[in-house]
Scaffold this motif. Structure first.
Motif, PDB file in Angstrom:
ATOM      1  N   GLY A  16       0.709  -1.187  -0.095  1.00 60.02           N
ATOM      2  CA  GLY A  16       0.008  -0.092   0.059  1.00 60.02           C
ATOM      3  C   GLY A  16       0.858   1.384   0.094  1.00 60.02           C
ATOM      4  N   ILE A  17       0.198   2.310  -0.599  1.00 59.89           N
ATOM      5  CA  ILE A  17       1.157   3.541  -0.592  1.00 59.89           C
ATOM      6  C   ILE A  17       0.044   4.476  -0.741  1.00 59.89           C
ATOM      7  N   ASP A  18       0.111   5.895  -0.149  1.00 57.56           N
ATOM      8  CA  ASP A  18      -0.602   7.152  -0.221  1.00 57.56           C
ATOM      9  C   ASP A  18       0.118   8.233   0.022  1.00 57.56           C
ATOM     10  N   GLU A  19      -0.366   9.279   0.110  1.00 55.97           N
ATOM     11  CA  GLU A  19       0.478  10.418   0.644  1.00 55.97           C
ATOM     12  C   GLU A  19       0.993  10.582   1.797  1.00 55.97           C
ATOM     13  N   GLN A  20       0.551   9.822   2.741  1.00 52.34           N
ATOM     14  CA  GLN A  20       0.999   9.616   4.109  1.00 52.34           C
ATOM     15  C   GLN A  20       1.656   8.472   4.391  1.00 52.34           C
ATOM     16  N   SER A  21       1.480   7.367   4.054  1.00 51.15           N
ATOM     17  CA  SER A  21       2.021   6.234   4.287  1.00 51.15           C
ATOM     18  C   SER A  21       2.583   5.360   3.264  1.00 51.15           C
ATOM     19  N   ILE A  22       3.362   4.261   3.753  1.00 56.44           N
ATOM     20  CA  ILE A  22       3.652   3.336   2.773  1.00 56.44           C
ATOM     21  C   ILE A  22       3.741   2.072   3.711  1.00 56.44           C
ATOM     22  N   LYS A  23       2.898   0.905   3.099  1.00 53.48           N
ATOM     23  CA  LYS A  23       2.942  -0.448   3.968  1.00 53.48           C
ATOM     24  C   LYS A  23       3.759  -1.414   3.073  1.00 53.48           C
ATOM     25  N   LEU A  24       4.398  -2.085   4.149  1.00 48.67           N
ATOM     26  CA  LEU A  24       5.081  -3.201   3.590  1.00 48.67           C
ATOM     27  C   LEU A  24       4.781  -4.571   4.490  1.00 48.67           C
ATOM     28  N   ARG A  25       4.592  -5.554   3.542  1.00 50.39           N
ATOM     29  CA  ARG A  25       4.421  -6.820   4.420  1.00 50.39           C
ATOM     30  C   ARG A  25       5.539  -7.670   4.493  1.00 50.39           C
ATOM     31  N   THR A  26       5.847  -8.002   5.573  1.00 50.27           N
ATOM     32  CA  THR A  26       7.268  -8.597   6.001  1.00 50.27           C
ATOM     33  C   THR A  26       6.948 -10.165   6.626  1.00 50.27           C
ATOM     34  N   TRP A  27       7.656 -11.017   6.651  1.00 48.95           N
ATOM     35  CA  TRP A  27       7.754 -12.277   7.223  1.00 48.95           C
ATOM     36  C   TRP A  27       7.997 -12.127   8.707  1.00 48.95           C
ATOM     37  N   TYR A  28       8.768 -11.098   9.023  1.00 51.71           N
ATOM     38  CA  TYR A  28       9.145 -11.054  10.533  1.00 51.71           C
ATOM     39  C   TYR A  28       8.403  -9.951  11.350  1.00 51.71           C
ATOM     40  N   ALA A  29       7.789  -9.454  10.870  1.00 53.32           N
ATOM     41  CA  ALA A  29       6.816  -8.525  11.653  1.00 53.32           C
ATOM     42  C   ALA A  29       5.171  -8.227  10.843  1.00 53.32           C
ATOM     43  N   GLY A  30       4.981  -8.958  10.186  1.00 48.05           N
ATOM     44  CA  GLY A  30       3.481  -8.866   9.381  1.00 48.05           C
ATOM     45  C   GLY A  30       3.655  -7.639   8.392  1.00 48.05           C
ATOM     46  N   GLU A  31       2.347  -6.908   8.379  1.00 47.91           N
ATOM     47  CA  GLU A  31       2.481  -5.613   7.772  1.00 47.91           C
ATOM     48  C   GLU A  31       2.614  -4.449   8.671  1.00 47.91           C
ATOM     49  N   MET A  32       3.730  -3.612   8.186  1.00 48.62           N
ATOM     50  CA  MET A  32       3.927  -2.370   8.717  1.00 48.62           C
ATOM     51  C   MET A  32       3.638  -1.383   7.816  1.00 48.62           C
ATOM     52  N   THR A  33       3.377  -0.392   8.583  1.00 45.47           N
ATOM     53  CA  THR A  33       2.922   1.037   8.005  1.00 45.47           C
ATOM     54  C   THR A  33       3.781   2.139   8.444  1.00 45.47           C
ATOM     55  N   PHE A  34       4.524   2.710   7.276  1.00 46.05           N
ATOM     56  CA  PHE A  34       5.716   3.550   7.427  1.00 46.05           C
ATOM     57  C   PHE A  34       5.187   4.853   7.285  1.00 46.05           C
ATOM     58  N   ARG A  35       5.637   6.108   7.817  1.00 44.59           N
ATOM     59  CA  ARG A  35       5.128   7.390   7.679  1.00 44.59           C
ATOM     60  C   ARG A  35       6.093   7.774   6.329  1.00 44.59           C
ATOM     61  N   ARG A  36       5.444   8.114   5.321  1.00 50.25           N
ATOM     62  CA  ARG A  36       6.032   8.492   4.214  1.00 50.25           C
ATOM     63  C   ARG A  36       6.953   9.431   4.382  1.00 50.25           C
ATOM     64  N   VAL A  37       7.243  10.195   5.140  1.00 51.34           N
ATOM     65  CA  VAL A  37       7.883  11.572   5.273  1.00 51.34           C
ATOM     66  C   VAL A  37       9.257  11.049   5.944  1.00 51.34           C
ATOM     67  N   MET A  38       9.157   9.752   6.395  1.00 54.34           N
ATOM     68  CA  MET A  38      10.410   9.083   7.075  1.00 54.34           C
ATOM     69  C   MET A  38      10.941   8.187   6.261  1.00 54.34           C
ATOM     70  N   VAL A  39      10.684   8.036   4.826  1.00 53.50           N
ATOM     71  CA  VAL A  39      11.125   6.709   4.059  1.00 53.50           C
ATOM     72  C   VAL A  39      11.915   7.814   3.079  1.00 53.50           C
ATOM     73  N   ASP A  40      13.234   7.592   3.052  1.00 53.15           N
ATOM     74  CA  ASP A  40      14.166   8.140   2.030  1.00 53.15           C
ATOM     75  C   ASP A  40      14.122   7.512   0.665  1.00 53.15           C
TER      76      ASP A  40
END
Length: 465
Positions: free
Chosen positions: A95-119
Motif C-alpha cells: 500500500g501507498i498514499d500521500e501519508q504512508s507506505i505499507k510493507l508486508r514482512t515475514w518477521y513483523a507482518g504488515e508494517m505501516t511507515f510514515r512516508r516523510v520518514m522513508v528516504d
C-alpha cells in the motif's frame, strides 16, 4: 549511563531454545555460550566453563549475537525501504498514499511507515535464490584449513588460500558479494568451477585482481581429452580498488551466450564475451582465493538466478585502459519528480499513484487509469525537492532512551524502542512505523545502550582488523 533495564521490559523470563551466541560486555569481554532467556533486567545464559546458568545484567551488555534465520518471504517482488535514519527493511509493497507506505514482512507482518520518514523505495523481481550468506564455515571447503575463518557475518582470510562451495547454478546466474581489504587487494574469484578442493580447477572462470585498479577475466577448460586456457579481451578499470577499502561486486553470467558483466558498487564496469561458452565442463563451484598475506573479508554473498536483463553499459575504452583517475559514476538519475515512475525496463511514465490492491498498483495518467503489477515498478520519487529542503516535511525519526538496533542477516538493520518480549517475539516502537512485533529469529545481533558514546569503540571492534 541509563539503566539497561529500560531497554527490555518483560513481564517474566522468556524461555528460548539453547543456541550458540556471543555476548559483548561493556568492559570489552566476550562470552560465548547458549542464550536461555531474558528477564526484566538480565540475560540468562550457560556456557561450558560455567557449572550452572548465570544471569548477566543488561546494563553490562553492548550487543548479543544470534544464530542466522532467513525466514520465508512471499510475493513476486522485493520492496526495500531506506528510512531517513539509514535503517533498511525489505518485504512486499502492499500500500501507498500521500501519508504512508505499507510493507508486508515475514518477521513483523504488515508494517505501516510514515512516508516523510522513508528516504528511498526500490523494487526488484523476486528471483530464485541459490545461496545467501555466509552463516558459518559449514558447507565451505578450504584448500588450506585454518586460513579462512568466519566472524560476525563475514569470511576472513589471514593468508594465501582458497575457500569454496558447490552450488546448483542455473544457466543465467548473478553473483554478488562485499569485499573488504587492507592495502591493495590481490584475490581471485572463481565461478562455474568443476573442483572446489583445489585452487586451480580444470574448468572455471576466474576474475583476477593482481593489485592496482585493473581486473582481468580468465577461463580454463577441459573436455574429452582436450584442454586450454585464455584471457578474455578487455581489462575492467576499477579505481575504487586504489582509494577505497570496501566494494560490492556483482557478476552477471549467461553461460549460453557467453556474456559476463562486472559491476562495482552498482556501476557497470566491463562486459566480456566468451567466444566458446560451450568449451569445457561447467561446474557449480564458487571460490574466493587470496594470493598472499593481504587481509581480506567477504560478506553479504548472494547468488541468484538472473533474468538476463541488462541496464546501462560499460564505459568506452580504447584498449581496456583509462587515463583518468576519476572514478566513473553511474548515469545520473532523473530529478526527483513524484509524477515520474520508473519501470523495471527503465522506461518512465508520468502519473499519479492512486493506491495498491491485490498486488497491483493503480496509476492515474494522461491517457487514463492504468493498473500494473507492483513487480513491474522499479522506483519512484517519494518527495519533491522542496519537501526534502523543508525539515518539517522531511523528517528523521526521533531517538529514544531504550532504543536498540537489530541487524538482519543481509547486513541491514532497524532501530526501535524495545518494550517487551513474549513467545519468541520482540515488541517495540519507533516514530517511523509506530508499534510492531518482530520475530526475534529474524535478527543476527542486537545492540543495546545505543547512545552511550563510551561504547562506540566496542561496537566498532567487529570492523577492526
Amino acid at each position: 549511563m541509563k539503566p539497561a533495564a529500560a531497554l527490555l521490559l518483560l513481564a517474566s523470563c522468556l524461555p528460548l531454545a539453547a543456541q550458540e551466541t556471543e555476548i559483548i560486555c561493556v568492559d570489552g569481554s566476550r562470552i560465548r555460550g547458549s542464550l536461555l532467556g531474558v528477564e526484566v533486567d538480565r540475560l540468562q545464559f550457560e556456557a561450558d566453563f560455567l557449572a550452572v546458568p548465570v544471569p548477566l545484567r543488561l546494563e553490562k551488555v553492548v550487543e548479543v549475537s544470534l544464530p542466522v534465520n532467513r525466514g520465508d518471504s512471499k510475493g513476486d517482488h522485493i520492496a526495500t525501504l531506506t528510512l531517513t535514519n539509514g535503517d533498511v527493511l525489505s518485504g512486499e509493497l502492499t500500500g501507498i498514499d500521500e501519508q504512508s507506505i505499507k510493507l508486508r514482512t515475514w518477521y513483523a507482518g504488515e508494517m505501516t511507515f510514515r512516508r516523510v520518514m522513508v528516504d528511498k523505495l526500490e523494487i526488484k523481481d523476486r528471483i530464485d535464490l541459490v545461496y545467501s550468506g555466509p552463516d558459518s564455515l559449514q558447507g565451505w571447503t578450504q584448500s588450506d584449513p585454518g586460513i579462512w575463518s568466519f566472524e560476525r557475518g563475514w569470511l576472513r582470510a589471514k593468508g594465501a588460500g582458497s575457500i569454496a562451495r558447490n552450488l546448483k547454478l542455473p544457466t543465467k546466474t548473478r553473483f554478488a558479494f562485499d569485499l573488504s581489504w587492507r592495502s591493495n587487494p590481490r584475490f581471485n574469484f572463481l565461478f562455474y568451477s568443476d573442483d572446489i578442493a583445489g585452487t586451480s580447477p580444470n574448468n572455471a572462470y576466474e576474475l583476477i585482481v593482481q593489485g592496482g585498479r585493473y581486473i582481468q577475466l580468465h577461463k580454463r577448460w577441459a573436455k574429452d581429452g582436450k584442454s586450454g586456457s585464455n584471457s578474455l579481451p578487455g581489462f575492467a578499470n576499477v579505481p575504487e580498488l586504489l582509494n577505497k577499502e570496501r566494494c560490492r561486486f556483482e557478476i552477471l553470467v549467461d553461460r549460453k551466450s557467453g556474456l559476463i558483466r562486472l559491476l562495482v558498487n552498482g556501476r557497470v564496469v566491463q562486459d566480456w564475451t566468451d567466444p566458446e561458452p560451450d568449451a569445457g565442463i561447467s561446474g557449480g563451484g564458487m571460490h574466493f582465493s587470496t594470493q598472499d598475506s593481504v587481509q581480506l573479508r567477504v560478506s553479504r554473498i548472494e547468488v541468484t538466478a538472473w533474468n538476463g536483463e541488462l541496464e546501462g553499459k560499460p564505459p568506452e575504452q580504447d584498449d581496456g585502459f583509462m587515463e583518468e583517475e576519476i572514478i566513473p559514476q553511474p548515469e545520473a538519475e532523473a530529478p526527483a519528480d513524484p509524477t515520474r515512475i520508473r519501470l523495471r525496463n527503465n522506461d518512465q511514465i508520468a502519473g499519479e499513484m492512486l493506491g495498491i490492491a491485490e498486488g497491483k498498483v493503480k496509476l492515474k495518467t494522461s491517457f487514463g487509469d492504468v493498473s500494473l503489477p507492483v513487480s513491474r515498478l522499479r522506483t519512484f520519487a517519494l518527495h519533491t525537492k522542496e519537501q526534502r529542503e523543508n525539515w518539517d516535511l522531511y523528517q528523521v525519526p526521533k531517538r529514544y532512551n531504550g532504543d536498540v538496533r537489530a541487524w538482519f542477516p543481509d547486513g541491514s538493520c532497524i532501530t526501535f524502542k524495545l518494550e517487551g518480549a513474549a513467545n519468541g517475539k520482540l515488541e517495540g516502537s519507533a516514530q517511523a512505523f509506530g508499534k510492531a512485533s518482530f520475530e526475534q529469529k529474524a535478527f543476527t545481533r542486537i545492540e543495546f545502550n545505543l547512545y552511550e558514546p563510551d561504547f562506540d569503540e566496542l561496537r566498532n571492534r567487529g570492523d577492526m582488523w
